[in-house]
Design an enzyme around this catalytic site. Structure first.
Site, PDB file in Angstrom:
ATOM      1  N   HIS A  52      -4.892 -18.255  15.698  1.00 13.62           N
ATOM      2  CA  HIS A  52      -5.084 -17.474  16.923  1.00 13.62           C
ATOM      3  C   HIS A  52      -5.270 -16.006  16.576  1.00 13.62           C
ATOM      4  O   HIS A  52      -4.335 -15.346  16.141  1.00 13.62           O
ATOM      5  CB  HIS A  52      -3.888 -17.669  17.861  1.00 13.62           C
ATOM      6  CG  HIS A  52      -4.024 -16.905  19.131  1.00 13.62           C
ATOM      7  ND1 HIS A  52      -4.968 -17.213  20.076  1.00 13.62           N
ATOM      8  CD2 HIS A  52      -3.359 -15.822  19.608  1.00 13.62           C
ATOM      9  CE1 HIS A  52      -4.867 -16.366  21.090  1.00 13.62           C
ATOM     10  NE2 HIS A  52      -3.905 -15.506  20.827  1.00 13.62           N
ATOM     11  N   ASP A  76      -6.021 -12.462  17.946  1.00  8.63           N
ATOM     12  CA  ASP A  76      -6.145 -11.567  19.095  1.00  8.63           C
ATOM     13  C   ASP A  76      -7.100 -10.423  18.768  1.00  8.63           C
ATOM     14  O   ASP A  76      -6.848  -9.693  17.802  1.00  8.63           O
ATOM     15  CB  ASP A  76      -4.785 -10.967  19.458  1.00  8.63           C
ATOM     16  CG  ASP A  76      -3.829 -12.004  20.013  1.00  8.63           C
ATOM     17  OD1 ASP A  76      -4.206 -12.685  20.973  1.00  8.63           O
ATOM     18  OD2 ASP A  76      -2.699 -12.141  19.478  1.00  8.63           O
ATOM     19  N   ASP A 134      -3.308 -19.012  24.680  1.00  9.31           N
ATOM     20  CA  ASP A 134      -2.436 -17.847  24.871  1.00  9.31           C
ATOM     21  C   ASP A 134      -2.547 -17.088  26.192  1.00  9.31           C
ATOM     22  O   ASP A 134      -1.640 -16.327  26.519  1.00  9.31           O
ATOM     23  CB  ASP A 134      -2.621 -16.873  23.691  1.00  9.31           C
ATOM     24  CG  ASP A 134      -1.435 -15.936  23.502  1.00  9.31           C
ATOM     25  OD1 ASP A 134      -0.324 -16.303  23.949  1.00  9.31           O
ATOM     26  OD2 ASP A 134      -1.606 -14.843  22.946  1.00  9.31           O
ATOM     27  N   ASP A 178      -0.470 -17.425  15.311  1.00 11.24           N
ATOM     28  CA  ASP A 178      -1.207 -16.161  15.310  1.00 11.24           C
ATOM     29  C   ASP A 178      -1.621 -15.779  13.884  1.00 11.24           C
ATOM     30  O   ASP A 178      -0.786 -15.744  12.981  1.00 11.24           O
ATOM     31  CB  ASP A 178      -0.334 -15.028  15.863  1.00 11.24           C
ATOM     32  CG  ASP A 178      -0.052 -15.199  17.344  1.00 11.24           C
ATOM     33  OD1 ASP A 178      -0.530 -16.192  17.934  1.00 11.24           O
ATOM     34  OD2 ASP A 178       0.653 -14.349  17.918  1.00 11.24           O
ATOM     35  N   HIS A 238      -6.853 -11.352  26.426  1.00  8.63           N
ATOM     36  CA  HIS A 238      -5.599 -11.498  27.168  1.00  8.63           C
ATOM     37  C   HIS A 238      -4.505 -10.504  26.789  1.00  8.63           C
ATOM     38  O   HIS A 238      -3.422 -10.555  27.368  1.00  8.63           O
ATOM     39  CB  HIS A 238      -5.093 -12.944  27.065  1.00  8.63           C
ATOM     40  CG  HIS A 238      -4.950 -13.430  25.650  1.00  8.63           C
ATOM     41  ND1 HIS A 238      -5.942 -14.135  25.003  1.00  8.63           N
ATOM     42  CD2 HIS A 238      -3.959 -13.291  24.748  1.00  8.63           C
ATOM     43  CE1 HIS A 238      -5.561 -14.408  23.777  1.00  8.63           C
ATOM     44  NE2 HIS A 238      -4.350 -13.910  23.595  1.00  8.63           N
TER      45      HIS A 238
END
Ligand code: ZN
Length: 1123
Positions: free
Chosen positions: A173, A175, A287, A424, A571
């Site tokens: 994941h 971000d 997420d 993550d 997000h």
């Protein structure tokens, strides 16, 4: 507090203004699906039928009116084409008033009224989220090892006939910004993950991986060589690497507007099509903090068949697990059949990390996260470490893991099991790849070579899982057709998310509201720029001569703006949950893109309004047009630029990027109060001059507000001119100053007169639609009177503070954990109240220590005149652990029901529940919140996403800013203390019927002839929204535009269930049909084809693609070439 300071434009630069009205006034959809709904369907239908009959009688008459209006518009255009733009001698009185005439009733086809009148029944095996909320007790008992769930048991022989099929899906994941900026994450982590991926997947063809964020992937792709690119293509072809969702980011589903959700999906998919040729099949959203059905619909329209979601309220997960409804067809509330269905998997446990994905017991699952092997940087908090798999321990390890797999499988209806494997920013180092893939491969090999275990385990991509799932139920591989319905249908949304206890994630609906507003400023400017750019390219092509227009440079600016806007939909970006410096990075990107898309607007408008096309030139250092506002930095409010008005006429171009003809108030700042405004025909336009205020009671002496009513054709540009001179049709506003209900004396503003109201009655301001009563003491709204039927309503505006709880866990960027109900804001000093009265608008400006409220009423027919504009400039930078709300109390009997929109696309009914804590009753409000009773609806439309609630019958509440001194333990590691002076804009609408949206440009000149531009011969149908006209990138090198554009249309759900007064719209409804070529004035449709939302799939050609036809609520994309 100062709203803004100004700076003056120097020299003789040509001047340009764009004013957007930022409200998406969706046609309201009234759901009466819920059995507890208050609306009486039969009674409502009877009333509707009467109204329809009445409307039909008026239809013929109105069509005639509309035809006349169109004729006059065409005549006007002809006149202008003849060169009689500002004919001499016609400077005298214009023909008639400037307030638009003829309160024409909206001619609506009766069929178009059926959408809102329908009863929405759920499917036989259907689940409606509102019903689920009624059902659940939200008691949160301790569930044992699966804390928020229950004990799961099984029989050893359950898989004897049909083995358990396990798909372990490796994921990382990433971000695009959170604790680090996008670029820093890329440099430190993401590039290594992707580089290692190429190597490590090639080492063993059984290994798999999924990737979802194209923002990162494309950045990496740009820096790798051809050899590596070919290796990636081979991994994709072999199915080892799958792109899931394929959007630019994994977007926030609460705060993002559907324009931006679509735009970031198109940007990602278009990149994939150009560079990899892949078409994503499955959505992956582990997420985002709660999930919206809008995103499900958009994925479905883009041609995806499956999706996965994770962050859902723990009580809902537990309930769905017990019912085996964690896998379902997600269907839109308004869908009459199953055409919006998409197969959705909801992950059952607390998190998407390894401890919470193999089975119910995190203490066990953590032992199968081999990155946590002893000696590494991370370990298991349950204190039992993983063991590397060896011949000695493998039997026991397999039994332990299989037990978890089997238990998890009991929560689902089939023998196919999904076990995500990641977290993550995982898989950064080569050693981690080896640890995970080698140990798991040993486990799989053992399982698969022991038939008595009745399990088949392997690495898989997310689509591998769904393919097997579909196969096991007899579904076809991509469609939604099911012989035997193996899965239920779910309708509704999945807000407001709680991950544990009373920790509701409703804080992020408001966190960093300054940037939530900036997001929408870029969005509206980007949309206008896209449309103008596409029209300009087509217009230049039609013109047939080479031009100086910077098509490629502008395309690059648009692309960068799309990507910056896309990045902000992430997000942790629009959510306001990043570190302070990451917020600054996003803000800087938004800010630069706003500047850049303004350049695109200006250079495109320049071409379109220029009469003498060969005279077009492009000089970026000296633009022909300038915009009317300037934002001085990424974190400051925009300032109005000042237009120097002299004896020479100065031209002003108003741009209307909406698909409706519009009448709208334009306000510019000018250097003299003695000014006249002329329209394109040279008719004098009525105008109002008002003071510009340095503070609550001191007026500037060298700058003035000039307001007038502009008319603009759909997607058109209209031209006005300003010149110095006394003019009876330009009237000055009058002022009154109050404090504590008493007149206060202020130094008399030059050029303006004062008035005073002796009696103790409230202050009244009014227009043809509304009369507002405002408290003399507080300056805040108390009552609204609708003039159409002379009915008066209590509509009381107040402000209120929330504190945070004294418990250990306090409010932060994500969580809202208030101490108690809000306390009313009552500063010790009474505010200064300034009342402005004028012919075109009146307003009341109230200055409190933390808020300056500007409440304005336009004296104008149509949409803008029917609502009250409220702008709250909020500054809570001096506070500690406080949140400030605006509360509106009415006498509407709405009980516990209210409505919020989802992503500006659709409306979701809400129910305030006493069994839930206060913070659970807050919902995201992207564009509106409303409540209603049998006769009246009160809507608050918003220009920025915020959290909203209706905690009492008749009451609406919106959180406007939050300042929080601590972290809320969700990984951010800081509070929210970077508050800005923030302007929250709203419109308050009290109605028995409503609708629309809008904008303009303006300019000054010495000056080449400008002609109004109207690409359309008429407005779009009232219910048809042009979401975008977005130029498609050329396949050739260089990043320029192709000759094609994506025409994205949305047919809104239309509700005729309100009294039909003048909306000011010159449009009708057409049962969802448009004949594009007939709508175009000069341009021709060279080619058009119906494609999927993000242009990945071409739908079988319609018989006559020129005839566009949409169902209510449908969003459709066409690949369009104009010439
Ligand atoms: Zn994330």
């Amino acid at each position: 507090m100062k709203l803004s300071r100004q700076f003056t434009v120097l020299g003789s630069a040509i001047f340009c203004v764009v004013i957007f009205s930022l409200y998406l006034m969706l046609d309201h959809i009234d759901y009466s699906k819920n059995p507890n709904g208050e609306r009486n369907q039969n009674g409502q239908l009877g009333i509707l039928q009467d109204k329809i009959d009445h409307l039909e009688r008026l239809l013929a008459e109105n069509n005639e009116i509309i035809a006349n209006i169109r004729d006059s518009v065409i005549n006007l255009r002809e006149t202008v084409k003849d060169g009689k733009m500002f004919p001499e001698g016609s400077m005298s009185q214009g023909n008639g008033e400037l307030l638009p005439p003829a309160p024409a009733l909206l001619p609506i086809h009766s069929e178009d009224c059926q959408f809102a009148a329908r009863t929405y029944s759920k499917a036989a095996d259907g689940v409606q989220m509102l019903d689920v909320y009624d059902l659940l007790s939200f008691d949160n008992p301790d569930g044992g090892v699966w804390k928020q769930g229950f004990d799961i048991s099984y029989q050893d022989n359950e898989w004897d006939n049909e083995p358990l099929q396990v798909f372990v899906v490796p994921h990382s994941h990433n971000d695009p910004g959170w604790l680090k900026t996008f670029d820093d994450y890329y440099r430190d982590q993401t590039q290594h993950i992707l580089n290692n991926m190429v190597v490590k997947l090639h080492e063993d063809s059984r290994r798999k991986m999924i990737w979802s964020e194209i923002s990162y992937f494309s950045k990496w792709w740009d820096g790798i060589d051809e050899q590596k690119r070919d290796a990636v293509k081979r991994l994709i072809e072999s199915g080892q690497l799958e792109v899931a969702t394929g959007g630019w980011v994994m977007p926030d589903e609460a705060n993002a507007h559907y324009f931006a959700l679509i735009d970031q999906l198109v940007e990602g998919h278009q990149w994939l099509e150009r560079n990899l040729g892949v078409k994503p099949k499955t959505g992956w959203a582990v997420d985002p903090f709660g999930h919206s059905p809008t995103q499900a619909y958009l994925l479905r329209q883009a041609g995806l068949s499956n999706m996965l979601i994770q962050r859902v309220h723990y009580s809902v997960k537990k309930h769905f697990a017990s019912q085996k409804t964690l896998e379902f067809f997600w269907r839109q509330n308004w869908d009459q059949d199953s055409s919006s269905d998409i197969l959705c998997h909801m992950m059952p446990f607390y998190s998407y990390d390894v401890p919470h994905t193999c089975g119910p017991d995190p203490k066990i699952c953590c032992q199968f996260d081999f990155k946590r092997l002893p000696g590494g940087r991370i370990s298991c908090p349950w204190r039992i470490p993983p063991q590397a798999i060896t011949d000695n321990n493998i039997q026991e390890r397999v039994q332990t893991l299989l037990d978890q797999y089997r238990k998890k499988s009991k929560l689902f209806r089939t023998n196919v099991l999904l076990a995500p494997l990641g977290d993550d920013f995982r898989y950064t180092e080569a050693v981690e790849w080896d640890q995970q893939f080698e140990n798991y491969q040993k486990l799989f090999d053992y399982m698969n070579s022991h038939p008595e275990l009745h399990v088949q385990a392997q690495f898989g991509t997310i689509s591998d899982y769904f393919e097997a799932l579909r196969k096991s139920t007899g579904m076809d591989p991509v469609g939604m057709n099911v012989g035997q319905l193996a899965f239920p249908v779910l309708s509704g949304d999945l807000f407001t998310y709680a991950d544990r206890d009373d920790h509701y994630w409703s804080g992020y609906f408001t966190s960093r509201p300054f940037y939530k507003r900036l997001d929408r400023v870029l969005e509206s400017h980007l949309r206008a720029a896209e449309v103008l750019y596409s029209l300009t390219l087509a217009n230049i092509q039609k013109y047939g001569q080479p031009s100086d227009y910077p098509a490629v440079d502008n395309y690059k600016l648009l692309t960068e703006a799309r990507r910056n806007l896309g990045l902000f939909q992430h997000h942790d970006a629009i959510a306001g949950t990043g570190k302070d410096w990451v917020v600054v990075d996003y803000g800087t990107r938004l800010y630069h893109s706003i500047l850049n898309v303004k350049r695109v607007i200006v250079s495109s408008a320049h071409w379109l309004v220029l009469k003498d096309k060969p005279a077009y030139y492009h000089d970026p250092s000296n633009p022909f047009l300038q915009m009317d506002d300037v934002q001085p930095s990424q974190d400051a409010l925009p300032r109005k630029t000042i237009l120097e008005v002299g004896e020479k006429p100065r031209l002003l171009v108003a741009c209307n990027p909406t698909e409706q003809a519009r009448t709208s108030m334009v306000t510019v700042y000018v250097t003299t109060p003695k000014v006249r405004v002329l329209d394109a025909l040279g008719h004098v336009v009525r105008a109002q001059v008002s003071a510009v205020w340095n503070d609550a009671s001191h007026a500037a002496t060298d700058v003035f507000q000039l307001s007038f009513v502009a008319q603009a054709a759909p997607l058109g540009l209209s031209v006005y001119q300003l010149m110095e001179g006394m003019e009876p049709r330009t009237e000055a506003a009058k002022y009154m100053f109050l404090q504590d209900g008493m007149k206060i004396s202020v130094s008399k503003p030059e050029h303006f007169s004062q008035f005073y109201q002796q009696d103790a009655a409230p202050v009244h301001i009014e227009n043809p639609h509304l009369k507002l009563s405002i408290s003399k003491a507080t300056g805040l709204l108390e009552k609204m009177r609708l003039k159409e039927d002379d009915s008066e309503f209590l509509v009381k505006v107040e402000f209120a503070w929330y504190g945070t709880t004294s418990n250990k866990d306090k409010s932060g960027a994500y969580l809202f954990l208030p101490d108690k109900e809000a306390t009313i804001y009552s500063p010790s000093q009474p505010p200064v109240v300034r009342v402005t009265k004028g012919p075109l608008f009146s307003e009341v400006t109230t200055t409190f220590p933390h808020i300056t409220q500007n409440l304005r009423l336009y004296n104008i027919h149509g949409v803008e005149g029917q609502s009250v504009e409220i702008c709250n400039t909020v500054d809570i930078r001096g506070e500690i652990n406080r949140e400030i709300a605006m509360r509106i109390t009415s006498d509407l009997n709405s009980k516990d029901r209210f409505f919020t929109d989802l992503n500006g696309y659709q409306v979701q009914p809400r129910k305030t529940m006493a069994k839930l804590p206060l913070q659970a009753n807050f919902y995201p409000m992207t564009s509106m919140v409303y409540l209603q009773d049998s006769g009246t609806r009160l809507s608050l439309l918003t220009a920025q996403s915020l959290g909203a609630a209706s905690l009492k019958s008749g009451q609406l509440e919106v959180i406007m800013d939050r300042r929080l001194n601590q972290d809320d333990n969700r990984g951010l590691g800081q509070g929210v203390l970077d508050n800005k002076i923030t302007a929250n804009s709203f419109r308050l609408l009290l109605e028995k019927r409503s609708s629309a949206e809008e904008a303009h440009i303006s300019q000054r000149s010495d000056a080449p002839s400008l002609i109004p531009y109207s690409p359309l011969s008429a407005s779009f149908p009232c219910d048809m929204h042009l979401v975008n006209l977005r130029a498609i990138q050329s396949k050739e090198e260089g990043g320029g535009p192709s000759e094609q554009a994506a025409l994205i249309l949305h047919r809104k759900g239309f509700d005729c269930g309100f009294s039909n007064r003048n909306t000011g719209l010159l449009c009708t409804t057409t049962r969802g049909k448009i004949h594009l070529e007939k709508l175009l004035t000069d341009l021709k449709v060279k080619s058009i084809s119906h494609v999927s939302l993000s242009l990945m799939h071409t739908h079988s050609s319609d018989a006559n693609p020129q005839e566009i036809s949409l169902k209510p609520m449908e969003i459709r994309t066409y690949r369009l070439q104009l010439s």
